[in-house]
Design a protein around this motif. Structure first.
Motif, mmCIF file in Angstrom:
data_model
loop_
_atom_site.group_PDB
_atom_site.id
_atom_site.type_symbol
_atom_site.label_atom_id
_atom_site.label_comp_id
_atom_site.label_asym_id
_atom_site.label_seq_id
_atom_site.Cartn_x
_atom_site.Cartn_y
_atom_site.Cartn_z
ATOM 1 N N UNK A 1 0.822 -1.204 0.000
ATOM 2 C CA UNK A 1 0.000 0.000 0.000
ATOM 3 C C UNK A 1 0.858 1.258 0.000
ATOM 4 N N UNK A 2 0.334 2.314 -0.590
ATOM 5 C CA UNK A 2 1.039 3.584 -0.638
ATOM 6 C C UNK A 2 1.286 4.124 0.766
ATOM 7 N N UNK A 3 0.314 3.966 1.650
ATOM 8 C CA UNK A 3 0.475 4.463 3.018
ATOM 9 C C UNK A 3 1.611 3.751 3.748
ATOM 10 N N UNK A 4 1.768 2.451 3.514
ATOM 11 C CA UNK A 4 2.875 1.717 4.132
ATOM 12 C C UNK A 4 4.215 2.213 3.596
ATOM 13 N N UNK A 5 4.270 2.500 2.302
ATOM 14 C CA UNK A 5 5.505 3.015 1.709
ATOM 15 C C UNK A 5 5.846 4.381 2.297
ATOM 16 N N UNK A 6 4.856 5.233 2.449
ATOM 17 C CA UNK A 6 5.087 6.552 3.046
ATOM 18 C C UNK A 6 5.640 6.426 4.464
ATOM 19 N N UNK A 7 5.075 5.523 5.229
ATOM 20 C CA UNK A 7 5.566 5.335 6.600
ATOM 21 C C UNK A 7 7.019 4.868 6.601
ATOM 22 N N UNK A 8 7.346 3.957 5.690
ATOM 23 C CA UNK A 8 8.724 3.462 5.605
ATOM 24 C C UNK A 8 9.683 4.589 5.219
ATOM 25 N N UNK A 9 9.304 5.376 4.230
ATOM 26 C CA UNK A 9 10.151 6.478 3.770
ATOM 27 C C UNK A 9 10.345 7.495 4.889
ATOM 28 N N UNK A 10 9.274 7.873 5.535
ATOM 29 C CA UNK A 10 9.347 8.892 6.581
ATOM 30 C C UNK A 10 10.186 8.422 7.762
ATOM 31 N N UNK A 11 9.985 7.194 8.209
ATOM 32 C CA UNK A 11 10.756 6.708 9.359
ATOM 33 C C UNK A 11 12.244 6.595 9.018
ATOM 34 N N UNK A 12 12.559 6.167 7.794
ATOM 35 C CA UNK A 12 13.958 6.040 7.378
ATOM 36 C C UNK A 12 14.638 7.403 7.308
ATOM 37 N N UNK A 13 13.967 8.382 6.681
ATOM 38 C CA UNK A 13 14.564 9.711 6.543
ATOM 39 C C UNK A 13 14.669 10.437 7.884
#
Length: 218
Positions: A57-69
């Protein structure tokens, strides 16, 4: 780090990308910062495209990107703001019966009753028309799998709107078909003129065989 995680395990991260070690790509395509050449930039903006697999899901990808950055920025003592623009496109499997490039058991095979699925008829019609268009002979030609292979693409396109994300795959079939090209989206991208000719003929033949033709009255 996140890009490598999305590609694990290599060559087997998603059934549609079997044998491809790195199908998911992140592209840092734009960087901008600073006010003039004689001072250290006080801020920097960058834009990136983030790829991911169908089913994520797009929301899961956003969470991954945000937490990593945010984790990386915290370690470096930097402030960080994240916003989103452009594509928000779900990953799509266009021909689920041909998930790995070969016809599989994902669809209902009614060969014993003489019935055929829409996807099977669709693929076989394109392959036949491609064989006719690329052959110097006007007679029917049985196309081989190596001549017109079914391959996954690692970018998004509007074909997803006709995929199983939004349509019934037993009633609607879709694929991306076009001429051979090299270095697509690069500064030196090019397209084969012979392939363009063959593709044009293939599409014309496909319209004839798939849609049918009606002769106009004189």
């Amino acid at each position: 780090v996140l890009e490598e995680k999305y590609n694990e395990p290599k060559g087997n991260a998603h059934p549609a990308f079997q044998g491809i070690d790195h199908p998911v790509n992140f592209n840092l395509g734009k960087i901008e910062g600073g006010n003039w050449a004689s001072s250290v930039p006080s801020s920097c903006w960058f834009e990136a495209r983030v790829g991911f697999f169908p089913g994520v899901t797009i929301e899961d990808v956003k969470r991954d990107v945000e937490s990593t950055l945010h984790e990386a920025a915290k370690k470096m003592g930097l402030g960080l703001e994240i916003s989103y623009s452009g594509f928000h496109a779900d990953g799509a499997v266009l021909l689920p019966e041909y998930m790995d490039g070969e016809r599989n058991n994902g669809g209902v095979d009614n060969s014993e009753t003489g019935e055929s699925s829409v996807q099977r008829e669709f693929v076989e019609t394109i392959q036949k028309c491609h064989g006719l268009a690329s052959s110097s002979s006007s007679s029917d030609k049985v196309i081989t799998k190596s001549e017109l292979p079914l391959k996954p693409i690692t970018c998004t396109c509007d074909a997803r709107f006709y995929s199983s994300l939004y349509q019934d795959p037993t009633k609607v079939a879709v694929t991306c078909y076009g001429p051979e090209a090299t270095n697509i989206h690069g500064v030196d991208e090019s397209v084969s003129l012979k392939s363009m000719r063959d593709v044009t003929a293939t599409i014309a033949l496909f319209i004839r065989d798939w849609c049918g033709l009606v002769k106009e009255n004189d």
